[in-house]
Write an enzyme that holds these catalytic residues in place. Structure first.
Site, PDB file in Angstrom:
ATOM      1  N   PRO A 148      -5.199  -1.768 -35.549  1.00  0.00           N
ATOM      2  CG  PRO A 148      -5.487  -0.219 -37.247  1.00  0.00           C
ATOM      3  CD  PRO A 148      -4.823  -0.403 -35.930  1.00  0.00           C
ATOM      4  CD  GLU A 149      -4.231  -7.446 -33.669  1.00  0.00           C
ATOM      5  OE1 GLU A 149      -4.267  -8.682 -33.875  1.00  0.00           O
ATOM      6  OE2 GLU A 149      -4.192  -6.954 -32.526  1.00  0.00           O
ATOM      7  CE  LYS A 168       0.347  -6.293 -37.579  1.00  0.00           C
ATOM      8  NZ  LYS A 168       0.599  -6.120 -36.127  1.00  0.00           N
TER       9      LYS A 168
END
Length: 495
Positions: A2-3, A59
């Site tokens: 996940p970014e 993030k």
């Protein structure tokens, strides 16, 4: 992993469906690696609180409640927010499927709201972190983050000035969350590809035009990915994103993609478009050795083909030179060589990492197919010139030092001279006498023959007869012959 776009999609979903609702029930996983707070205290602090807002930087995501403390989520490699019955986002590598059990067995933080809605933070890989803070923005890790790539990206002038002060590779700089937060591996690759910048280019060497192109690419890539809720199926087809996964040989817009390591991460780039410039233009770029197969192509590296999700170092496996198609090393210990010259197997798994040091075994030069060394101790050389066996096991490690044998000058230097012109101290023959081969003096058959040297000679020698002798005739430096026997004689003085 996940970014920024994926975390922003989760934040928007929580804000749309959960803000203004009260937490009726909370369950925190008993996983101290991920949940960095007392589980029971965490659950008690949540129940009865109302969610006021969902916040994000880079993030990291946190929920603001009507009273502290606030839960904070660092997504790590595979962290994700799931809301029951709501499609939050389509992750490239989703950890939990909609058909899986609910709440998921990978759930680390589960909440049921007062209207029955449920959401969960999951982490299959256990690299995420769940914390409880009174004020998340004022403490690490959030307080250490740089400006957010979506909400707080610095102006073009500030960006150019900051980049040109850094003497590190440009990709490593983009991945530095204290410089700009929210950019991860795939965004960095995409931004550099669209800005036509090589991942290993030193940041301080970039021109203003390069920096402006980079700044523009960050804005365009991040904004577009967020606008489509991080749904990768809706990313433009010309993006590198669609071709970079798996570390497999591929092309984008007809141009070859290659993989290297930059900023400590697997990096996809297009050499035809992304070239090193300035003083780096002549430097060779080495492909990531862990991703090249035997035929020179890039290897697959796992189910999803990306090593971003697996930061654990692999144990290096020792492979013999023979297994790699190479001859045995000249430095190889002989006890590790098989009869055919290849490397021996040294364990059930073929790995010799845990072997104890072996005692070095001495092997004679003749056993290795070489002539005896000129420096070989004479007592170790057999009559045929080869090396003697020096023990039952052929090992001479325990031999005692031998006394050095004195060798006469005649034996070392006079052997090549004409025997007629130089007298021999060993045989006692006088120059001009006819030399006959004989055995060492003092043995049963030790005889010498002396020819007559003119008139007046008497005795057996006149007729060339042999004369048994135990004595050894020596010739002094003055040419006068003297006789020595086995008994020790007093030295003869010469005038």
């Amino acid at each position: 992993m996940p970014e920024l776009p994926e975390v922003e999609a989760a934040r928007r979903a929580l804000e749309a469906h959960c803000v203004g609702r009260r937490i009726a029930r909370c369950a925190v996983a008993d996983d101290p690696k991920v949940v960095l707070a007392d589980r029971v205290a965490f659950e008690r602090a949540m129940v009865g609180r109302t969610i006021v807002a969902a916040r994000r930087r880079g993030k990291n995501l946190w929920l603001r409640l009507d009273a502290p403390p606030f839960p904070s989520f660092q997504f790590g490699m595979a962290g994700a927010i799931y809301i029951k019955g709501v499609a939050v986002t389509k992750y490239k590598r989703s950890a939990v499927k909609s058909t899986d059990e609910w709440p998921s067995k990978y759930s680390k933080f589960f909440v049921e709201l007062d209207d029955g809605l449920e959401f969960s933070f999951t982490d299959k890989r256990r690299f995420a972190r769940v914390r409880l803070f009174d004020d998340p923005e004022t403490v690490p890790p959030i307080s250490e983050l740089g400006p957010d790539a979506l909400f707080e990206l610095m102006s073009i002038d500030s960006f150019v000035e900051s980049v040109r002060k850094k003497k590190i590779g440009i990709k490593a700089l983009l991945l530095d969350q204290s410089f700009v937060s929210g950019i991860g591996n795939w965004i960095a690759d995409e931004v550099l590809y669209q800005a036509r910048t090589h991942p290993l280019q030193i940041a301080s060497s970039l021109t203003r035009e390069n920096c402006e192109a980079l700044h523009r690419s960050i804005q365009e890539v991040v904004k577009y990915a967020v606008d489509v809720d991080a749904d990768s199926d809706r990313f433009p087809i010309e993006w590198l994103f669609h071709h970079r996964w798996g570390k497999k040989p591929g092309k984008v817009d007809g141009k070859k993609i290659e993989f290297i390591t930059a900023g400590g991460r697997t990096t996809a780039y297009v050499p035809q478009l992304q070239k090193l410039t300035g003083t780096q233009s002549g430097k060779a770029v080495v492909a990531d050795p862990g991703q090249v197969s035997n035929n020179g192509d890039a290897k697959e590296a796992g189910e999803d083909g990306d090593d971003d999700d697996d930061p654990k170092p692999r144990k290096r496996v020792a492979i013999s030179r023979a297994a790699r198609g190479k001859p045995p090393s000249r430095k190889t210990n002989p006890v590790q060589l098989s009869e055919d010259g290849g490397a021996k197997e040294v364990g059930a798994d073929g790995d010799d990492d845990d072997r104890k040091p072996r005692k070095r075994v001495a092997i004679s030069r003749t056993a290795r197919g070489k002539p005896p060394s000129r420096k070989t101790n004479p007592v170790q050389v057999s009559e045929d010139g080869g090396a003697k066996e020096v023990g039952a096991d052929g090992d001479d490690d325990d031999l005692k030092p031998r006394k050095r044998m004195a060798t006469s000058r005649a034996a070392r230097g006079q052997q090549n001279k004409d025997a007629a012109s130089a007298p021999s101290r060993k045989t006692g023959e006088i120059a001009g006498a006819k030399k006959k081969p004989s055995i060492e003096h003092g043995r049963k058959n030790n005889v010498k023959t002396v020819e007559s040297h003119g008139a007046g000679a008497t005795g057996n020698n006149d007729h060339g007869l042999v004369e048994p002798s135990v004595a050894v005739h020596r010739v002094s430096d003055h040419g006068v012959a003297r006789t020595s026997s086995r008994k020790k004689n007093k030295p003869v003085k010469y005038q």
